[in-house]
Design an enzyme around this catalytic site. Sequence first.
Site, mmCIF file in Angstrom:
data_model
loop_
_atom_site.group_PDB
_atom_site.id
_atom_site.type_symbol
_atom_site.label_atom_id
_atom_site.label_comp_id
_atom_site.label_asym_id
_atom_site.label_seq_id
_atom_site.Cartn_x
_atom_site.Cartn_y
_atom_site.Cartn_z
ATOM 1 N N LYS A 105 0.835 -1.209 0.000
ATOM 2 C CA LYS A 105 0.000 0.000 0.000
ATOM 3 C C LYS A 105 0.870 1.258 0.000
ATOM 4 O O LYS A 105 0.500 2.266 -0.596
ATOM 5 C CB LYS A 105 -0.932 0.016 1.215
ATOM 6 N N LYS A 160 -4.732 -10.654 -6.480
ATOM 7 C CA LYS A 160 -5.908 -10.800 -5.616
ATOM 8 C C LYS A 160 -7.055 -9.889 -6.056
ATOM 9 O O LYS A 160 -6.809 -8.764 -6.468
ATOM 10 C CB LYS A 160 -5.438 -10.403 -4.210
ATOM 11 N N LYS A 195 -10.865 -4.423 -3.474
ATOM 12 C CA LYS A 195 -11.757 -3.260 -3.532
ATOM 13 C C LYS A 195 -11.040 -2.077 -4.171
ATOM 14 O O LYS A 195 -11.675 -1.206 -4.748
ATOM 15 C CB LYS A 195 -12.163 -2.838 -2.109
HETATM 16 P P1 TYM Z 1 -10.537 -5.903 4.383
HETATM 17 O O1 TYM Z 1 -11.749 -5.047 4.394
HETATM 18 O O2 TYM Z 1 -9.410 -5.512 3.491
HETATM 19 O O3 TYM Z 1 -10.919 -7.390 4.015
HETATM 20 C C1 TYM Z 1 -11.990 -8.010 4.685
HETATM 21 C C2 TYM Z 1 -11.852 -9.521 4.649
HETATM 22 O O4 TYM Z 1 -11.908 -9.995 3.300
HETATM 23 C C3 TYM Z 1 -10.800 -10.845 3.054
HETATM 24 N N1 TYM Z 1 -10.419 -10.688 1.631
HETATM 25 C C4 TYM Z 1 -10.324 -11.703 0.770
HETATM 26 N N2 TYM Z 1 -10.515 -13.023 0.910
HETATM 27 C C5 TYM Z 1 -10.351 -13.806 -0.183
HETATM 28 N N3 TYM Z 1 -10.008 -13.314 -1.405
HETATM 29 C C6 TYM Z 1 -9.804 -11.999 -1.600
HETATM 30 N N4 TYM Z 1 -9.488 -11.534 -2.800
HETATM 31 C C7 TYM Z 1 -9.966 -11.120 -0.478
HETATM 32 N N5 TYM Z 1 -9.852 -9.776 -0.311
HETATM 33 C C8 TYM Z 1 -10.135 -9.537 0.998
HETATM 34 C C9 TYM Z 1 -9.713 -10.360 4.000
HETATM 35 O O5 TYM Z 1 -8.765 -11.373 4.235
HETATM 36 C C10 TYM Z 1 -10.521 -10.008 5.222
HETATM 37 O O6 TYM Z 1 -10.763 -11.159 6.004
HETATM 38 N N6 TYM Z 1 -7.403 -6.076 8.116
HETATM 39 C C11 TYM Z 1 -8.734 -6.617 7.844
HETATM 40 C C12 TYM Z 1 -9.800 -5.895 8.616
HETATM 41 C C13 TYM Z 1 -9.684 -6.021 10.107
HETATM 42 C C14 TYM Z 1 -9.841 -7.216 10.866
HETATM 43 C C15 TYM Z 1 -9.705 -6.822 12.215
HETATM 44 C C16 TYM Z 1 -10.085 -8.535 10.516
HETATM 45 C C17 TYM Z 1 -9.465 -5.026 10.998
HETATM 46 N N7 TYM Z 1 -9.475 -5.494 12.264
HETATM 47 C C18 TYM Z 1 -9.808 -7.770 13.241
HETATM 48 C C19 TYM Z 1 -10.179 -9.482 11.551
HETATM 49 C C20 TYM Z 1 -10.038 -9.088 12.904
HETATM 50 C C21 TYM Z 1 -8.979 -6.558 6.346
HETATM 51 O O7 TYM Z 1 -8.213 -7.018 5.597
HETATM 52 O O8 TYM Z 1 -10.098 -5.953 5.889
#
Ligand code: TYM
Length: 343
Positions: free
Chosen positions: A112, A194, A197
């Site tokens: 990022k 991957k 968003k």
């Molecule tokens: P975020 O919003 O980026 O992603 C949310 C969840 O979606 C999963 N994910 C995917 N899984 C499979 N294939 C993909 N292409 C893909 N893109 C995203 C991510 O692995 C995630 O599970 N850092 C976290 C948010 C967070 C969090 C937490 C999670 C903040 N605090 C505490 C668990 C516990 C995240 O990546 O959000």
Amino acid sequence: MGKRVLSGVQPTGNLHIGNYLGAIRNWVETQGEYETFFCVVDLHALTVPHDPQLLAVHTRTTAALYLACGIDPQRSTIFVQSHIPAHAELAWLLNCITPLNWLERMIQFKEKAIKQGENVGVGLLDYPVLMAADILLYDTDRVPVGEDQKQHLELTRDIARRFNDQFGETFKIPEPLIRAEGARVMSLQDGTVKMSKSDPSDMSRINLLDDPDTIAKKIKRCKTDAIREITYDPHRPEAMNLLTLYQVLGNKTREEVEKDCSQMRGWGDFKTALTEVVISHLAPIQQKYKEVMKEQGYLEEIIRSGTAKAEAVASHTLARVKQALGLWLKAGHPASWEQFLPT
Ligand code: TYM
């Protein structure tokens, strides 16, 4: 006390089938077995440039999607991260014991940061510490996430262990819950990156709220390869990705998928079948989403009661952490403070 699960998604725009398959779908399944907490991590969404007019809207729609995907407010606690100050507060306390070089090593930070050039905020580096705070506040046992969050989970465990070593047993050590299938959904335009968003091309992903025509168009144009037979072959990233989507969203076994594919004449047939599977899997989710969005009072009530429940747990843990660190607590002093008075 039952075993706990906690997870969250950032409200940074449309959720896509990667978020669903990697995370939310698996949250739904944990509801019977665990005490479950699901938050919308809006403070994390501030770590990259964001539109202040849209943040609250996306937070609301993300919470509505949790419900639409099957998170049951009777069984799960749903809340918004910024509504509970303990998250940011614990992040500060953990910052003070987290070595800087642990954060500089994080793959997601490096990726990022490259995208943002000179405009990298401290928050982006600190992102995983806030995530550790989210998890550790709830004495969480399991954290259902996609593959890309594995490193952040390892960091959370390292921070918890380091704290326990330095200040006494305070945190439970959480474990990731990562499913074999769907943990890493790839872009429709490139099977080696991957689905995300933040990809500038909307054609690279299927959003949970895409209408049937859009889904059909995206699948029609998605990248495949030049081989006519459609087989699970690790050397064919596009085929692996599309077959996995077909399998998981169609609730099929690998054998069933192989049988279906053996009767197809090539990618054209497969794309038609995949389009149908995706549209029919998403239809009930979209229907439920519309209903929830019409009932804003209901949604707000769920968040209000979720916040109260989560806050009771979080404030308890935070007090325990402050005590371990030796802070002068509002409601009392560390037990033996007098012996340390200067004479
Ligand atoms: P975020 O919003 O980026 O992603 C949310 C969840 O979606 C999963 N994910 C995917 N899984 C499979 N294939 C993909 N292409 C893909 N893109 C995203 C991510 O692995 C995630 O599970 N850092 C976290 C948010 C967070 C969090 C937490 C999670 C903040 N605090 C505490 C668990 C516990 C995240 O990546 O959000």
